[in-house]
Each structure stands twice: as structure tokens, then as C-alpha cells.
Design a protein around this motif. Sequence first.
Motif, PDB file in Angstrom:
ATOM      1  N   CYS A 146      53.914  34.741  33.627  1.00  0.00           N
ATOM      2  CA  CYS A 146      53.018  33.611  33.814  1.00  0.00           C
ATOM      3  C   CYS A 146      51.596  34.080  33.552  1.00  0.00           C
ATOM      4  O   CYS A 146      51.218  35.183  33.990  1.00  0.00           O
ATOM      5  CB  CYS A 146      53.149  33.068  35.239  1.00  0.00           C
ATOM      6  SG  CYS A 146      52.063  31.677  35.599  1.00  0.00           S
ATOM      7  N   GLU A 195      47.654  34.155  34.144  1.00  0.00           N
ATOM      8  CA  GLU A 195      46.792  33.965  35.311  1.00  0.00           C
ATOM      9  C   GLU A 195      46.086  32.607  35.230  1.00  0.00           C
ATOM     10  O   GLU A 195      45.594  32.216  34.176  1.00  0.00           O
ATOM     11  CB  GLU A 195      45.764  35.089  35.397  1.00  0.00           C
ATOM     12  CG  GLU A 195      44.974  35.070  36.703  1.00  0.00           C
ATOM     13  CD  GLU A 195      44.032  36.242  36.837  1.00  0.00           C
ATOM     14  OE1 GLU A 195      43.486  36.690  35.800  1.00  0.00           O
ATOM     15  OE2 GLU A 195      43.848  36.725  37.982  1.00  0.00           O
ATOM     16  N   GLY A 196      46.059  31.916  36.379  1.00  0.00           N
ATOM     17  CA  GLY A 196      45.427  30.602  36.437  1.00  0.00           C
ATOM     18  C   GLY A 196      46.362  29.447  36.166  1.00  0.00           C
ATOM     19  O   GLY A 196      46.044  28.299  36.497  1.00  0.00           O
ATOM     20  N   ARG A 197      47.510  29.746  35.572  1.00  0.00           N
ATOM     21  CA  ARG A 197      48.496  28.701  35.313  1.00  0.00           C
ATOM     22  C   ARG A 197      49.454  28.602  36.494  1.00  0.00           C
ATOM     23  O   ARG A 197      49.530  29.484  37.353  1.00  0.00           O
ATOM     24  CB  ARG A 197      49.266  29.026  34.023  1.00  0.00           C
ATOM     25  CG  ARG A 197      48.396  29.248  32.812  1.00  0.00           C
ATOM     26  CD  ARG A 197      47.607  28.002  32.454  1.00  0.00           C
ATOM     27  NE  ARG A 197      48.447  26.915  31.989  1.00  0.00           N
ATOM     28  CZ  ARG A 197      48.725  26.686  30.708  1.00  0.00           C
ATOM     29  NH1 ARG A 197      48.277  27.490  29.773  1.00  0.00           N
ATOM     30  NH2 ARG A 197      49.472  25.650  30.372  1.00  0.00           N
ATOM     31  N   ALA A 198      50.203  27.499  36.509  1.00  0.00           N
ATOM     32  CA  ALA A 198      51.215  27.329  37.549  1.00  0.00           C
ATOM     33  C   ALA A 198      52.445  28.160  37.214  1.00  0.00           C
ATOM     34  O   ALA A 198      52.895  28.198  36.074  1.00  0.00           O
ATOM     35  CB  ALA A 198      51.581  25.858  37.677  1.00  0.00           C
ATOM     36  N   ASP A 240      49.798  37.782  42.629  1.00  0.00           N
ATOM     37  CA  ASP A 240      51.085  37.122  42.836  1.00  0.00           C
ATOM     38  C   ASP A 240      52.221  37.831  42.113  1.00  0.00           C
ATOM     39  O   ASP A 240      53.385  37.414  42.232  1.00  0.00           O
ATOM     40  CB  ASP A 240      51.012  35.666  42.373  1.00  0.00           C
ATOM     41  CG  ASP A 240      50.093  34.822  43.241  1.00  0.00           C
ATOM     42  OD1 ASP A 240      49.352  33.981  42.678  1.00  0.00           O
ATOM     43  OD2 ASP A 240      50.113  35.001  44.479  1.00  0.00           O
ATOM     44  N   PRO A 294      50.651  27.205  42.403  1.00  0.00           N
ATOM     45  CA  PRO A 294      49.852  26.303  41.557  1.00  0.00           C
ATOM     46  C   PRO A 294      48.862  26.997  40.632  1.00  0.00           C
ATOM     47  O   PRO A 294      48.634  26.528  39.517  1.00  0.00           O
ATOM     48  CB  PRO A 294      49.144  25.403  42.567  1.00  0.00           C
ATOM     49  CG  PRO A 294      49.206  26.125  43.857  1.00  0.00           C
ATOM     50  CD  PRO A 294      50.438  26.964  43.827  1.00  0.00           C
ATOM     51  N   HIS A 295      48.287  28.084  41.080  1.00  0.00           N
ATOM     52  CA  HIS A 295      47.308  28.808  40.249  1.00  0.00           C
ATOM     53  C   HIS A 295      47.576  30.302  40.421  1.00  0.00           C
ATOM     54  O   HIS A 295      46.974  30.953  41.270  1.00  0.00           O
ATOM     55  CB  HIS A 295      45.882  28.463  40.665  1.00  0.00           C
ATOM     56  CG  HIS A 295      45.575  26.999  40.662  1.00  0.00           C
ATOM     57  ND1 HIS A 295      45.403  26.276  39.498  1.00  0.00           N
ATOM     58  CD2 HIS A 295      45.443  26.110  41.682  1.00  0.00           C
ATOM     59  CE1 HIS A 295      45.162  25.013  39.799  1.00  0.00           C
ATOM     60  NE2 HIS A 295      45.182  24.876  41.111  1.00  0.00           N
ATOM     61  N   ALA A 296      48.485  30.820  39.628  1.00  0.00           N
ATOM     62  CA  ALA A 296      48.907  32.203  39.812  1.00  0.00           C
ATOM     63  C   ALA A 296      47.767  33.180  39.544  1.00  0.00           C
ATOM     64  O   ALA A 296      46.951  32.987  38.629  1.00  0.00           O
ATOM     65  CB  ALA A 296      50.083  32.509  38.889  1.00  0.00           C
ATOM     66  N   THR A 297      47.708  34.227  40.351  1.00  0.00           N
ATOM     67  CA  THR A 297      46.754  35.312  40.145  1.00  0.00           C
ATOM     68  C   THR A 297      47.524  36.612  39.966  1.00  0.00           C
ATOM     69  O   THR A 297      48.730  36.683  40.231  1.00  0.00           O
ATOM     70  CB  THR A 297      45.793  35.449  41.336  1.00  0.00           C
ATOM     71  OG1 THR A 297      46.524  35.985  42.455  1.00  0.00           O
ATOM     72  CG2 THR A 297      45.179  34.110  41.723  1.00  0.00           C
TER      73      THR A 297
END
Lengths: 111, 117
Positions: free
Chosen positions: A12, A14-17, A82, A76-79
Amino acid sequence: DAKTTQPTSMDCAEGRAANLPCNHSTISGNEYVYWYRQIHSQGPQYIIHGLKNNETNEMASLIITEDRKSSTLILPHATLRDTAVYYCIVTSTGTASKLTFGTGTRLQVTL
Amino acid sequence: SAVISQKPSRDICQRGTSLTIQCQVDSQVTMMFWYRQQPGQSLTLIATANQGSEATYESGFVIDKFPISRPNLTFSTLTVSNMSPEDSSIYLCSVEGGLGSPGNIQYFGAGTRLSVL
């Protein structure tokens, strides 16, 4: 406890779900869906759980299908923090709620 | 959530010796569990530590190899006896049912990383 099936790995940005699926087609009526994650070199961390309604907390959302045979964990906003192995566990909430960990999904969050 | 301290955090031991791992919780809890995580694997439940009575072991784990104590509602120990290299794993303590904690959620310690030579 019902068996769960998860993809081995996912990526995923970063910043995306991040949407992590879980199949639990043999779930019974009194069993809950739990999600834990394990960041490298740490103990597992509780994320969220639900029975049949969708749930949301400060960490994630849990979407359970109407027939309860599958669910999706949404970050919701992966970093980058995560990045972890995510475990979907189905168990009843008895007084001795044993957790049976499967192999989980290794989520890699990238720049 | 409960704060769990495990000691030691890691150790290197010789074959044939025993190691006792301690798990201390900052509040009284109903349930305490011990898990093993072998290299590259998921977690496997060893036993439920019962306060005031013998632990309840899962299939494949026996008291002689993994004796467990739980003298009160905040403390438990796991001993790995007569160790062999196959016992090299991370051992984790978890708790459930603490004061102020939602029911049926387990909180885990950071684990004890054990290497047996």
C-alpha cells in the motif's frame, strides 16, 4: 473457532487506504471477528473487533458482510508505521477467549 | 489498556538448562496466557495461567516442559525446562480482563527472545 483465510502479503502506498480482506465462511452465530497486528519485534496489538455491524475506532474500520462470511479491515490513511503482519481471528467471547493466530497478511506500506 | 512487562527481554542459554520468564501487569487481570512464536511463524498458545490452580495446557504442551505459576492477579512465570535448540523462540505473555479494559481484548507483552545453543 472458525478458520480464516487471508492473503499472504499486500502493498500500500503511504497516505492511501489499506484494505485487508479476510474470509471466514464457517463462522458461527456467536463468533466475533477480531483484528490484531504485529509490528516487527513487538507483541501483537489489538486493533478492532465486531460481530455483525460495521465498527470504527481511532485506528481502523471493520466492514463485515451481511452474511458474515468475510470482512475487511480498513486503515484509512496508511503510514510507514502501519507496516506489520495483520491477523484476522474468529473466536467466541467466552471467559477463556483463546486466540488462534493464522499466518496473517504482511502489509508493506511504501513511500 | 494494561501495561505488561516481560523479563528478560532476551537471553542466550545453553542446552539442558532452564529459563524462567516473568510477566508483570500493572493492574489485576482475569486471564493470563503464554504464547510461543517460533522463527518466521505465527503465535501458538502454550497455556492459560490460572490464579491459584494448575495452568491449562494446549495440545502438544506439557507441564513438565513448560511449568507455569500464577501466584496472584498481576504476575505469572513460564519456565522453559531442559532446553534444546528447538526451543529457540519468542515467548509472549498476554492478559485479558483488566480493570478499565474492554472485555475480551488481549494485550501482549513485548516478548522474550530466547536462543538455545
